[in-house]
Design a protein around this motif. Sequence first.
Motif, short mmCIF file in Angstrom:
data_model
loop_
_atom_site.label_atom_id
_atom_site.label_comp_id
_atom_site.label_asym_id
_atom_site.label_seq_id
_atom_site.Cartn_x
_atom_site.Cartn_y
_atom_site.Cartn_z
N ASN A 22 0.75 -1.28 -0.07
CA ASN A 22 -0.04 0.09 0.23
C ASN A 22 0.95 1.28 -0.11
O ASN A 22 0.51 2.12 -0.76
CB ASN A 22 -0.90 -0.11 1.37
CG ASN A 22 -1.99 -0.92 1.07
OD1 ASN A 22 -2.52 -1.23 -0.24
ND2 ASN A 22 -2.70 -1.19 2.14
N TYR A 68 -8.69 4.61 -2.04
CA TYR A 68 -7.50 4.80 -2.28
C TYR A 68 -7.02 6.28 -2.76
O TYR A 68 -5.94 6.78 -2.36
CB TYR A 68 -6.96 3.64 -3.40
CG TYR A 68 -5.85 3.92 -4.18
CD1 TYR A 68 -4.49 3.64 -3.71
CD2 TYR A 68 -5.69 4.23 -5.60
CE1 TYR A 68 -3.16 3.68 -4.33
CE2 TYR A 68 -4.54 4.10 -6.39
CZ TYR A 68 -3.26 3.83 -5.58
OH TYR A 68 -2.15 4.05 -6.24
N THR A 121 -6.28 0.25 2.71
CA THR A 121 -5.29 1.07 2.27
C THR A 121 -4.39 1.39 3.41
O THR A 121 -3.55 2.47 3.30
CB THR A 121 -5.81 2.81 1.71
OG1 THR A 121 -6.81 3.06 2.62
CG2 THR A 121 -6.37 2.10 0.48
#
Lengths: 283, 273
Positions: free
Chosen positions: B75, B141, B224
């Motif tokens: 991530n 995101y 995330t």
Amino acid sequence: MTPSSRYWSAGRTFAWLAVPPLVFLAAFLVIPLARVIVGSFTGSGLTLAHYEKVFSAPVYTHVFVYTLQVAFTVTALCLVIAYPLAFVIANIRGTAQKLMTILVLVPLWSSVVIRSYAWMILFQRRGILNEALLSLGWIDEPLQILQTSVAVQVAMVHILLPFMVLPLVTTMMGIDHTLIRAGRVLGAGPVRLFLRIYLRLSLPGVTAGCALVFITALGFYITPALLGGTQNTMTAVVIEEAVSVFFDWPLASALSTVLLVITMGIYLLYARFTRGDLGMVGK
Amino acid sequence: MRPDTHPGSLMARIGNSALLVYAVLVLAFLMLPLAIIVPMSFSDQPYLTFPPSGWTWHWYEEVRNQPRWLTAAWNSVRIGVPVALLSVVFGTLAALAVTRSGSGWSKPFSLLVLAPMMLPHVIIAIGLYPTIVSLGLAGSYLAIVIGHTVVGIPFVFVTVSAALKNYPPTLDMAARTLGANGWKTFLRVTLPMTWPGIASGGLLAFATSFDELMLALFLTGIRTETLPRIIWDQLSFALTPTIAAAATLILLLTTLLLGIASLLGARRSRKGE
């Protein structure tokens, strides 16, 4: 402005390039900040209630006073510690200078969370420092270092020191040493030479470093949250708590607005007398 | 201290050795946390004792075996890369606009671009969070990419502005006089002259995103979450050497990246001389 750009017709074309970053920052910086400020004045209609809460509760006034105190102490300590180091780096030559500069930069590259974690290991009740002091026989039982202002300030000085050293080195490297020789020829002693010439010439680095360290220190979150106690919390920690623990967004907005005003006030005051880039753009 | 001689001979003087010793001590203080974390990550004790009584790779295997660390690492990368690219685009445009067409608006504009560097991230975070929610992007995101780009832009702005000031705009004008249009001048003259500044700014933006905690706390969700965020979560319930192992790996990576950035910077300043 470069003198040539004035009669360079492409100047106006270049101004249009500012539009995309301007739009992005308007949407995701200016509007969010405006939201915070507006949110701090609204409840059921316009209100100053949130500010009353901030300024009437001794808890919050104490937090601001404490934050300013810590920022001031940390800045002063950084200056005193960094000045001689910057002097050495600026005046030494060759590999030693390169190596020293790298050693100042390396901690800057490592995460603040990780560095605060290292100080936790060092300062724990059965941590390295206590074990060392115990085995030396200097203390009889472990000292409480974590969750005190001392722990927070030591770690903050450590984290912010490079921000003081770097502008100082840049300024000191630009000092014209013939001026000092001239002072010497005219009969000034070392103390006078330092105070009247060297110190004055290094002042731009001192102000840039102090402004940078002070402003950054005001907004510190990670270090006071990890190393500080409940008695000594800094503003950013209280703001985060107001939202994540108490879900009190208006209070967090009011606290943020006060912190914003203090931060921007100091920054604009600094920018008023300099280029405002805190010595980061170079010459 | 007698700062009165030629810089080269200055350190050679008696009395300055005290200054040198002082400098070494301060540098040792700066290195102290690294000197603790790296050995700690190889400690054979489950709790933190220093110096470790024995050595093991166990904590690195622990990191490798926990999918949460790997996901967080991935991530951090997939957030950091677009953040670096977006910061490069916006930061370079801003730097070009200010250095090449400076006028009345350029100072307030510079202050705006540099502001995220000065502002406490907690203020940006509590302002940005409701903005992101109202756009329907909460926990997405894109949310954290936007947030980190805001704080990444000033780094590119600073490095590219410095690079642009290091070469005379007369070179651009020469290209224009010789018949190149604005776009061609940018691609063939301005960009090659400033790319070390652009690249080091982009790496700084990546490193900032890689290390940032506050915006990540507000803008990332379970899918995330980034490395600083998972370290933060772990720190609040247990101090195990696993964190030290992960921290050592992160240090290794950022040092590598920023080493490249500073090499690019050195190249830039050599060109400038």
